[in-house]
Design a protein around this motif. Structure first.
Motif, PDB file in Angstrom:
ATOM      1  N   SER A   1       0.926  -1.067  -0.167  1.00  0.00           N
ATOM      2  CA  SER A   1       0.087   0.133   0.072  1.00  0.00           C
ATOM      3  C   SER A   1       0.899   1.324   0.136  1.00  0.00           C
ATOM      4  O   SER A   1       2.081   1.174   0.346  1.00  0.00           O
ATOM      5  CB  SER A   1      -0.739  -0.034   1.264  1.00  0.00           C
ATOM      6  OG  SER A   1      -1.796   0.926   1.018  1.00  0.00           O
ATOM      7  N   ALA A   2       0.201   2.386  -0.317  1.00  0.00           N
ATOM      8  CA  ALA A   2       0.985   3.763  -0.428  1.00  0.00           C
ATOM      9  C   ALA A   2      -0.032   4.718   0.063  1.00  0.00           C
ATOM     10  O   ALA A   2      -1.101   4.766  -0.134  1.00  0.00           O
ATOM     11  CB  ALA A   2       1.598   3.859  -1.841  1.00  0.00           C
ATOM     12  N   ILE A   3       0.743   5.851   0.405  1.00  0.00           N
ATOM     13  CA  ILE A   3      -0.209   6.964   0.817  1.00  0.00           C
ATOM     14  C   ILE A   3       0.596   8.054   0.481  1.00  0.00           C
ATOM     15  O   ILE A   3       1.774   8.518   0.446  1.00  0.00           O
ATOM     16  CB  ILE A   3      -0.401   6.833   2.467  1.00  0.00           C
ATOM     17  CG1 ILE A   3      -1.605   8.078   2.682  1.00  0.00           C
ATOM     18  CG2 ILE A   3       0.839   7.066   3.242  1.00  0.00           C
ATOM     19  CD1 ILE A   3      -1.835   7.584   4.284  1.00  0.00           C
ATOM     20  N   SER A   4      -0.360   9.171  -0.035  1.00  0.00           N
ATOM     21  CA  SER A   4       0.296  10.566  -0.429  1.00  0.00           C
ATOM     22  C   SER A   4       0.664  11.275   0.768  1.00  0.00           C
ATOM     23  O   SER A   4      -0.297  11.430   1.659  1.00  0.00           O
ATOM     24  CB  SER A   4      -0.790  11.468  -1.220  1.00  0.00           C
ATOM     25  OG  SER A   4      -0.442  12.631  -1.376  1.00  0.00           O
ATOM     26  N   TRP A   5       1.830  11.540   0.787  1.00  0.00           N
ATOM     27  CA  TRP A   5       2.270  12.584   2.011  1.00  0.00           C
ATOM     28  C   TRP A   5       1.678  13.935   1.723  1.00  0.00           C
ATOM     29  O   TRP A   5       2.023  14.784   2.581  1.00  0.00           O
ATOM     30  CB  TRP A   5       3.748  12.781   1.758  1.00  0.00           C
ATOM     31  CG  TRP A   5       4.810  12.694   3.134  1.00  0.00           C
ATOM     32  CD1 TRP A   5       5.348  13.811   3.629  1.00  0.00           C
ATOM     33  CD2 TRP A   5       4.527  11.706   3.988  1.00  0.00           C
ATOM     34  NE1 TRP A   5       5.728  13.514   5.073  1.00  0.00           N
ATOM     35  CE2 TRP A   5       5.239  12.338   5.157  1.00  0.00           C
ATOM     36  CE3 TRP A   5       3.971  10.453   4.096  1.00  0.00           C
ATOM     37  CZ2 TRP A   5       5.585  11.456   5.985  1.00  0.00           C
ATOM     38  CZ3 TRP A   5       4.230   9.810   5.313  1.00  0.00           C
ATOM     39  CH2 TRP A   5       5.046   9.924   6.179  1.00  0.00           C
TER      40      TRP A   5
ATOM     41  N   THR B   1       9.532  10.612  -4.874  1.00  0.00           N
ATOM     42  CA  THR B   1       9.521  12.159  -5.373  1.00  0.00           C
ATOM     43  C   THR B   1       8.576  12.162  -6.727  1.00  0.00           C
ATOM     44  O   THR B   1       8.665  13.455  -6.984  1.00  0.00           O
ATOM     45  CB  THR B   1      10.898  12.686  -5.249  1.00  0.00           C
ATOM     46  OG1 THR B   1      11.552  11.851  -6.342  1.00  0.00           O
ATOM     47  CG2 THR B   1      11.310  12.436  -4.078  1.00  0.00           C
ATOM     48  N   TYR B   2       8.166  11.276  -7.090  1.00  0.00           N
ATOM     49  CA  TYR B   2       7.663  11.162  -8.566  1.00  0.00           C
ATOM     50  C   TYR B   2       6.076  11.456  -8.344  1.00  0.00           C
ATOM     51  O   TYR B   2       5.202  11.167  -7.340  1.00  0.00           O
ATOM     52  CB  TYR B   2       7.849   9.996  -9.211  1.00  0.00           C
ATOM     53  CG  TYR B   2       9.272   9.870  -9.521  1.00  0.00           C
ATOM     54  CD1 TYR B   2       9.946   8.847  -9.035  1.00  0.00           C
ATOM     55  CD2 TYR B   2       9.809  10.444 -10.624  1.00  0.00           C
ATOM     56  CE1 TYR B   2      11.331   8.673  -9.265  1.00  0.00           C
ATOM     57  CE2 TYR B   2      10.913  10.059 -11.006  1.00  0.00           C
ATOM     58  CZ  TYR B   2      11.996   9.490 -10.212  1.00  0.00           C
ATOM     59  OH  TYR B   2      13.298   9.000 -10.379  1.00  0.00           O
ATOM     60  N   TRP B   3       5.578  12.242  -9.569  1.00  0.00           N
ATOM     61  CA  TRP B   3       4.118  12.243  -9.729  1.00  0.00           C
ATOM     62  C   TRP B   3       3.652  10.922 -10.654  1.00  0.00           C
ATOM     63  O   TRP B   3       4.377  10.788 -11.548  1.00  0.00           O
ATOM     64  CB  TRP B   3       3.570  13.273 -10.470  1.00  0.00           C
ATOM     65  CG  TRP B   3       3.663  14.663  -9.800  1.00  0.00           C
ATOM     66  CD1 TRP B   3       4.412  15.673  -9.897  1.00  0.00           C
ATOM     67  CD2 TRP B   3       3.002  14.961  -8.689  1.00  0.00           C
ATOM     68  NE1 TRP B   3       4.149  16.667  -9.025  1.00  0.00           N
ATOM     69  CE2 TRP B   3       3.072  16.303  -8.445  1.00  0.00           C
ATOM     70  CE3 TRP B   3       1.702  14.508  -8.063  1.00  0.00           C
ATOM     71  CZ2 TRP B   3       2.410  16.992  -7.187  1.00  0.00           C
ATOM     72  CZ3 TRP B   3       0.996  15.050  -6.925  1.00  0.00           C
ATOM     73  CH2 TRP B   3       1.520  16.272  -6.715  1.00  0.00           C
ATOM     74  N   ALA B   4       2.773  10.219 -10.033  1.00  0.00           N
ATOM     75  CA  ALA B   4       2.172   8.999 -10.839  1.00  0.00           C
ATOM     76  C   ALA B   4       0.622   8.743 -10.793  1.00  0.00           C
ATOM     77  O   ALA B   4       0.245   9.332  -9.591  1.00  0.00           O
ATOM     78  CB  ALA B   4       3.099   7.767 -10.803  1.00  0.00           C
TER      79      ALA B   4
ATOM     80  N   SER C   1       2.266   1.517  -7.387  1.00  0.00           N
ATOM     81  CA  SER C   1       2.596   0.116  -7.170  1.00  0.00           C
ATOM     82  C   SER C   1       3.907  -0.500  -7.541  1.00  0.00           C
ATOM     83  O   SER C   1       4.362  -1.854  -7.462  1.00  0.00           O
ATOM     84  CB  SER C   1       1.495  -0.673  -7.536  1.00  0.00           C
ATOM     85  OG  SER C   1       1.303  -0.855  -8.937  1.00  0.00           O
ATOM     86  N   ASP C   2       4.513   0.378  -8.311  1.00  0.00           N
ATOM     87  CA  ASP C   2       5.616  -0.259  -9.160  1.00  0.00           C
ATOM     88  C   ASP C   2       7.110   0.128  -8.301  1.00  0.00           C
ATOM     89  O   ASP C   2       7.299   1.549  -7.992  1.00  0.00           O
ATOM     90  CB  ASP C   2       5.808   0.149 -10.557  1.00  0.00           C
ATOM     91  CG  ASP C   2       4.610  -0.369 -11.433  1.00  0.00           C
ATOM     92  OD1 ASP C   2       4.233   0.043 -12.247  1.00  0.00           O
ATOM     93  OD2 ASP C   2       4.386  -1.561 -11.182  1.00  0.00           O
TER      94      ASP C   2
END
Length: 123
Positions: free
Chosen positions: A49-53, A98-101, A105-106
């Motif tokens: 999982s990931a979350i926007s800072w 540090t990327y916009w996407a 998940s990659d």
């Protein structure tokens, strides 16, 4: 550079809960998203999982048992894991992007990685 340090792993029994933490330090102002990955024995690393800072948007929904959260003031990422099963046994890694996407998940989207923390779930 951003340094990431995971903690909170350990040996637990099936059905238990565990919360992992990832403390970020260094040049964290450029971080857009932080995420959790895991690598089980003999398997490839997989996205959890990931979350926007920035706005707290969550990417991925790991089986509904895991909850990702963050504390910007502490520069800390969390992963609350509930109803653990032996299949959750893995090394868990946090990562910073540090990327916009559109999706996070990659692996290549992440610039920085922690050393990992081991979670072992016994049956």
């Amino acid at each position: 550079q951003v340094q990431l340090a995971e903690s909170g792993g350990g040996l637990v029994q099936a059905g238990d809960s565990l919360t992992l933490s990832c403390a970020a330090s260094g040049r964290t102002y450029g971080v857009r998203v932080m995420g959790w990955f895991r690598r089980a024995p003999g398997k490839e690393r997989e996205f959890v999982s990931a979350i926007s800072w920035i706005d707290g948007k969550v990417y991925g929904s790991p089986q509904g048992r895991f909850i990702i959260s963050k504390d910007n003031a502490k520069n800390t990422l969390y992963l609350q894991m509930n109803s653990l099963t032996p299949e959750d046994t893995a090394a868990y890694y946090c990562a910073a992007s540090t990327y916009w996407a559109e999706s996070y998940s990659d692996d290549p989207l992440y610039d920085y990685w922690g050393q990992g923390t081991q979670v072992t779930v016994s049956s």
